[in-house]
Design an enzyme around this catalytic site. Structure first.
Site, PDB file in Angstrom:
ATOM      1  N   LEU A  94       0.165  -7.976  -6.496  1.00  0.00           N
ATOM      2  CA  LEU A  94      -1.290  -7.816  -6.469  1.00  0.00           C
ATOM      3  C   LEU A  94      -1.995  -9.168  -6.548  1.00  0.00           C
ATOM      4  CD1 LEU A  94      -4.073  -6.389  -7.004  1.00  0.00           C
ATOM      5  CD2 LEU A  94      -3.366  -6.250  -9.395  1.00  0.00           C
ATOM      6  N   ARG A 118      -5.556  -0.763  -1.522  1.00  0.00           N
ATOM      7  CA  ARG A 118      -4.125  -0.906  -1.847  1.00  0.00           C
ATOM      8  C   ARG A 118      -3.739   0.005  -3.002  1.00  0.00           C
ATOM      9  NH1 ARG A 118      -0.812  -4.268  -5.295  1.00  0.00           N
ATOM     10  NH2 ARG A 118       0.935  -5.252  -4.198  1.00  0.00           N
ATOM     11  N   HIS A 203       7.261  -2.457  -3.582  1.00  0.00           N
ATOM     12  CA  HIS A 203       7.992  -3.469  -2.814  1.00  0.00           C
ATOM     13  C   HIS A 203       9.354  -2.961  -2.348  1.00  0.00           C
ATOM     14  CE1 HIS A 203       4.812  -6.272  -3.653  1.00  0.00           C
ATOM     15  NE2 HIS A 203       4.885  -5.945  -4.926  1.00  0.00           N
TER      16      HIS A 203
END
Length: 300
Positions: A94, A118, A203
């Site tokens: 972030l 996001r 991720h």
């Protein structure tokens, strides 16, 4: 050479940013602008909410972004702004959005909107597939990669996600795959294999739905040439080309955070003074473990 670094999700705490809001008129204006953009008073939750309220996805990521960006602006707007300006920046996950905003690649408004988009996209992806992450302590990266590769297969995901510092690597994937990996990693000699209290496999390929949604928002957003190199998570290398920056930002959600490589490359390029801008001290600890010869501190 001065470098600014920006933390990711998990660094938040109740009361964050209130000192800036109360003591600096420009900071207060930016916080109020954020309330307008988001459509709710995030400052009420940041300054005096509960831990549970602050952990809400729609709050956590924009809250960390706001505290980080405004802290950095406060640091540079001093009697010697040129002396305090960073010569390079990087952010952890972030935090990369904070880094890009402070470096001028994103406007404050666009940076905040992308962070909010996001957060919401990641929440949706987490709800689609039960998943998690775990911190692996005390094994070489190559060993963690090898064991994960032996487990990882279609529909059964476990991959290295955060290369935080030598000997600390966070893995990400399906809950069952993470449990199997933790058992095998401990058997291989890991000092700790600690499941993290997170809502999903950040991720990793399991974030593909969030990546698709965020890509549309990023592609519509203007990215400008930054005032200094931005060391991006996907490859740990410096970038100043807006086209490259956009592509790396899109790839970030499903790619590992190569934080160790970011810091090592920044040091190789001359960084010897790191300022962590934002809540907490997590990055200061990581950087000290990567290279103890550099100066590391928070915003003064």
């Amino acid at each position: 050479m001065k470098a600014f670094v920006f933390p990711g999700q998990g660094a938040q705490f109740v009361g964050m940013g209130k000192d800036l809001y109360d003591s600096n008129e420009q900071a207060k204006e930016l916080f109020e602008k954020a309330n307008e953009i988001l459509g709710y008073r995030i400052t009420d939750i940041m300054f005096a909410g509960t831990d549970e309220e602050l952990k809400q996805t729609k709050v956590t990521q924009p809250a960390v972004f706001l505290h980080s960006v405004i802290s950095a602006l406060f640091e540079t707007h001093t009697e010697n702004p040129e002396e305090n300006r960073p010569r390079m920046v990087a952010g952890h996950s972030l935090g990369e959005f904070s880094a890009l905003t402070v470096a001028g690649a994103l406007s404050f408004e666009d940076g905040l909107r992308l962070v909010y988009a996001r957060a919401m996209a990641m929440q949706k992806a987490c709800e689609m597939a039960p998943s998690t992450m775990a911190a692996i302590i005390g094994l070489p990266d190559e060993k963690v990669e090898e064991i994960c590769a032996g487990i990882n297969k279609d529909g059964y995901v476990v991959i290295p996600a955060n290369y935080n510092n030598p000997g600390q690597l966070v893995i990400s994937g399906n809950i069952e795959a993470i449990q199997e990996a933790c058992e095998k990693l401990k058997a291989a000699g890991a000092k700790r294999a600690l499941p993290l209290k997170v809502g999903g496999a950040f991720h990793s390929p399991l974030m593909q739905p969030a990546k698709d949604e965020l890509q549309a928002a990023i592609e519509k957003t203007e990215v400008m040439a930054p005032i200094c190199p931005v060391y991006q998570n996907v490859d740990g290398k410096p970038h100043t080309d807006p086209v490259e920056i956009k592509a790396n930002l899109i790839a970030q959600l499903t790619s590992p955070v190569r934080w160790t490589q970011c810091v090592q490359n920044m040091i190789a390029d001359g960084a010897d003074d790191f300022t962590e801008c934002g809540p907490g001290k997590a990055l200061q600890g990581m950087i000290a473990k990567i290279d103890r010869s550099v100066n590391v501190h928070g915003v003064i």
